[in-house]
Design a protein around this motif. Structure first.
Motif, PDB file in Angstrom:
ATOM      1  N   LEU A  40       0.829  -1.192   0.000  1.00  0.00           N
ATOM      2  CA  LEU A  40       0.000   0.000   0.000  1.00  0.00           C
ATOM      3  C   LEU A  40       0.871   1.253   0.000  1.00  0.00           C
ATOM      4  N   HIS A  41       0.495   2.174  -0.853  1.00  0.00           N
ATOM      5  CA  HIS A  41       1.196   3.456  -0.892  1.00  0.00           C
ATOM      6  C   HIS A  41       0.294   4.494  -0.280  1.00  0.00           C
ATOM      7  N   PRO A  42       0.695   5.022   0.824  1.00  0.00           N
ATOM      8  CA  PRO A  42      -0.188   5.982   1.499  1.00  0.00           C
ATOM      9  C   PRO A  42      -0.300   7.272   0.691  1.00  0.00           C
ATOM     10  N   VAL A  43      -1.528   7.756   0.642  1.00  0.00           N
ATOM     11  CA  VAL A  43      -1.787   8.991  -0.098  1.00  0.00           C
ATOM     12  C   VAL A  43      -1.238  10.173   0.674  1.00  0.00           C
TER      13      VAL A  43
END
Lengths: 325, 500
Positions: A40-43
């Motif tokens: 997951l790439h945090p926004v």
């Protein structure tokens, strides 16, 4: 049999258990890993710092990729986020749309070439009205409210090329000019510079100027046509990337290698290879990495309340061939 | 190894292992499935939110468009609702994305949403200010931005879907790995369970079978088999040991009993032999005696001697010899035949005749016989021993001698016989003892009496035979005083009379 059963059980049990354990151990990583291996790439971590966008003329073009690399290097150093976008092919309306999207997305800074003098001004004005500074790179939009221009002095580029042409042709001869698009300011400046430069050589004439639409295939076609129409043609000059390579191919196809000199305005690998071989007489290389880098640095400093210069000249280099074909 | 454990422990451990294996398997499976579902749900939710945002933007546009057509109040209310909803949707945009390219796009969406809201608000203000041209301008700009939002959302969705599409083979691979591990663990657990069960059954059943077999053999009497092998598990071991011990004890006891029986048999054999020997001896003795006391021999001898005496002119001797012969004849007759009192008295007279010939004046005798008592039957040789006792014990020791009186008289259906002497007498307790010990073997033989002085039939013998004959007891009375003589009285019922 009873006696043997006494040993068989623990042995078999141990074997079974150890084989299962081995299986589990082998797959332990898989077993313990989340079943959905999504990274997951945090926004939010997408930095809440300044976001700049670099709008390339052509997304995959190596020249613009070099500018991108320079810009990303500066972005990393200055702690800003850089987004790289651009149409797949030279397409000013699409390019403008991307500009508008970036403005709607409320980026903190836009780096873009000015690809059409008239059309870009209102969009740049709109961006500036919303507080988004615009820096032009590689090709200026001089009438607009852009903050600065980072790139080569195109006029100087044209003149430098003119001197090289004169030298290559020995001071006289017909010159065929290929350029990407006359509407693109940088191209226009180069052409003007070239003409001005060649004006000092009375025996040299610009016989024809053709647009290639920044496509190598079209460049080859146009060059070929030129060679057909102007049998005396001495020099072919390409004012945009790929033009020189396309011209060389046309010259080779026409069998006039050595009789027609080709000069270019890029340092693409293909062009450099031809330069090595001597098919290209000279090429003016710009410094795209520097352009990207300086553009981002300028914007970042501007956001820190530093006054930017109007123009940042990036170096140009004339490279001559070393051997004859 | 398994012999030292209790069966219960072993069983419990086996169950525990299998249950643990299967339980952890089930938990692992469940856990992974849950996490997988959660992951997908998260992904779906994120993507749904993005879609909702575009719809929210469209809703605002619609509300904005309607405002020029419906009443101001109604239009503004609808617009405010749509804008509020849009704000909510902006807040619900995903906080993380699966692909790196999508993360900045989410940010872009958020900002574009803001730009859109600004333009929409400007359009509203223009409408309120009756600025139709401004309203149109801002509305168009809002539309453009809505288009940008849509295209950005599409790009975002495409990037996310591509990211998930890329990881899908990995998901499948991991799932396959897990499935194979699951299967392996399951198979292993099942095999293990089967193994435990089989081994347990074998370890318990086989020893029990052999025990039962051995018990059967023992029941059939074969105690000499080999000992039962110890089973596994403490309980079976105890059983086996106890069984073997019992068998050994049984064997020992049986051999003991046999030995004892042997010894007893031998003892019995020995005793029998001894008895036989004694009886034989007795027989021999008797035979010897009898051979010595052959009547014919005796009588012939006496006859001869009597004849010789007569020839020599010894009439007295001849007479004595005839008396002895008569006496002996009487003694050697069939003793079980009863005799009459008369006969018995005659025998006593003959005895006394001989004794008088020995003792002369020292022995005096008086007889008083009731003729009515003469025919009474009684056992043979009952009076003579009494008289003999009187002679030997009563008078025999005295220098002066004494007198013996024999009185026989009939009293109705009784015959009373009294043998009286005036000899040494005996203390009353001795008399009582003689009477009391009538039935014991040594009674009637006063201490110090050698067998040579008597005919051997004592008081005991006489009394017993009288009892048996008359079927009554207390037939004899003894009255005596030391130094005052003795009187032995017989009170006999009349049983039979001889037919004369």
């Amino acid at each position: 049999m009873l006696r043997r059963a006494g040993w068989a059980l623990p042995t078999t049990a141990v074997l079974l258990l150890s084989s299962v354990l081995w299986l589990v151990a082998r797959n332990l990583q898989v077993l313990l890993a989340p079943p959905l291996p999504v990274q997951l790439h945090p926004v939010a971590a997408a930095p809440t710092g300044p976001r700049f966008v670099l709008l390339a003329q052509e997304y995959d073009h190596p020249y613009w990729q070099e500018i991108r690399r320079g810009a990303e290097a500066a972005a990393a150093e200055y702690g800003v986020a850089l987004d790289y976008q651009g149409p797949r092919r030279h397409n000013p309306p699409e390019h403008l749309r991307l500009l508008d999207v970036a403005v709607a997305a409320q980026v903190h800074g836009v780096i873009t070439p000015g690809l059409d003098a008239a059309a870009y001004d209102p969009y740049i004005a709109k961006a500036v009205d919303r507080g988004i500074p615009v820096v032009t790179v590689e090709s200026d939009a001089p009438g607009s409210r852009r903050l600065s221009y980072v790139g080569s002095d195109q006029d100087a580029v044209g003149r430098l090329l003119a001197r090289a042409v004169a030298e290559a042709a020995g001071g006289s001869g017909q010159v065929g000019v290929l350029l990407g698009g006359a509407a693109v300011p940088s191209q226009a400046f180069r052409l003007e510079g070239l003409r001005q430069g060649l004006a000092g050589y009375p025996n040299m004439q610009v016989a024809t100027v053709q647009e290639t639409g920044f496509s190598q295939i079209v460049a080859t076609q146009e060059a070929w046509k030129m060679l057909q129409h102007y049998p005396q043609l001495r020099v072919l000059v390409g004012l945009s990337p790929y033009d020189a390579a396309g011209a060389v191919q046309a010259v080779q196809a026409a069998g006039r290698s050595g009789r027609v000199l080709v000069l270019g305005l890029d340092d693409l690998p293909e062009t450099l290879a031809y330069l090595e071989q001597g098919d290209v007489f000279a090429t003016v290389a710009e410094a795209p990495f520097t352009m990207g880098y300086r553009a981002v640095a300028l914007l970042a400093n501007y956001l820190r309340d530093q006054r930017p210069p109007q123009v940042v000249d990036t170096p140009i280099v004339l490279r001559l061939r070393e051997s004859q074909p | 190894m398994s012999g030292r454990w209790r069966l219960q422990t072993r069983l419990l451990l086996s169950y525990l292992v299998v249950v643990l294996a299967l339980g952890s398997l089930a938990w692992l499976f469940h856990h992974r499935t849950t996490r997988l579902a959660e992951g997908y749900q998260q992904a779906m939710t994120a993507l749904l939110r993005v879609g909702e945002l575009t719809r929210g933007v469209d809703d605002v546009l619609v509300a904005l468009g309607r405002m020029s057509a419906v009443s101001r109040a109604e239009g503004e209310a609808g617009y405010r609702t749509a804008v509020a909803h849009l704000e909510v949707l902006r807040g619900q945009l995903p906080a993380a994305t699966a692909s790196p390219a999508a993360a900045p796009l989410v940010l872009d969406l958020d900002r574009m949403g803001d730009s859109f809201a600004v333009e929409a608000g400007a359009a509203l203000w223009a409408l309120r200010a009756e600025d139709l041209e401004g309203y149109t301008r801002h509305y168009t700009e809002a539309q453009t931005i809505a288009g940008y939002i849509r295209s950005t959302a599409e790009r975002l969705l495409a990037a996310e879907l591509e990211a998930y599409d890329r990881i899908y083979p990995e998901v499948v691979r991991r799932d396959t790995a897990l499935s194979s591990v699951n299967l392996a663990v399951l198979v292993a657990a099942v095999l293990l369970a089967l193994l435990f069960a089989w081994s347990f059954a074998a370890d318990v059943a086989a020893p029990l079978r052999s025990l039962a077999g051995e018990a059967g053999r023992i029941a059939r009497g074969q105690l000499e088999g080999p000992d039962v092998a110890p089973g596994s598990g403490v309980e079976l071991r105890l059983l086996g040991d106890a069984f073997n011990r019992m068998k050994a004890d049984l064997r020992a006891h049986i051999s003991e009993l046999r030995a004892k029986a042997d010894v007893e048999r031998r003892l019995q054999a020995e005793e029998l032999k001894n008895l036989e020997v004694r009886s034989l001896l007795q027989e021999t003795e008797l035979r010897a005696l009898q051979s010595q006391v052959n009547p014919h021999f005796l009588f012939n001898t006496l006859n001869m001697v009597s004849h010789t005496a007569m020839m020599e002119g010894a009439d007295q001797t001849c007479g004595l010899l005839e008396t002895v012969a008569e006496l002996l004849r009487y003694n050697l007759r069939r003793l079980e035949q009863p005799v009459s009192v008369g006969d018995e008295v005659a025998h006593v007279r003959r005895y006394l005749t001989i004794q008088q010939a020995r003792f002369r004046d020292r022995l005096r005798f008086a007889l008083n016989l009731d003729p009515a008592a003469a025919p009474l039957l009684l056992p043979c040789l009952t009076l003579q021993p009494l008289v003999e006792n009187a002679v030997i014990h009563g008078i025999g020791g005295r220098e002066a001698g004494g007198e013996i009186r024999l009185a026989v008289r009939r009293v109705e259906d009784h015959v009373v016989i009294a043998v009286q002497d005036d000899g040494v007498g005996m203390p009353p307790e001795q008399a009582a003892r003689l009477l009391a010990d009538q039935n014991t073997p040594s009674a009637g033989q006063p201490a110090g009496t050698g067998r040579t002085h008597t005919t051997g039939l004592g008081l005991r013998n006489v009394a017993r035979r009288l009892e048996l004959f008359f079927d009554r007891r207390d037939l004899i009375q003894i009255a005596s005083r030391p130094g005052g003589g003795t009187c032995v009285t017989l009170d006999l019922p009349v049983r039979e009379e001889v037919r004369s």
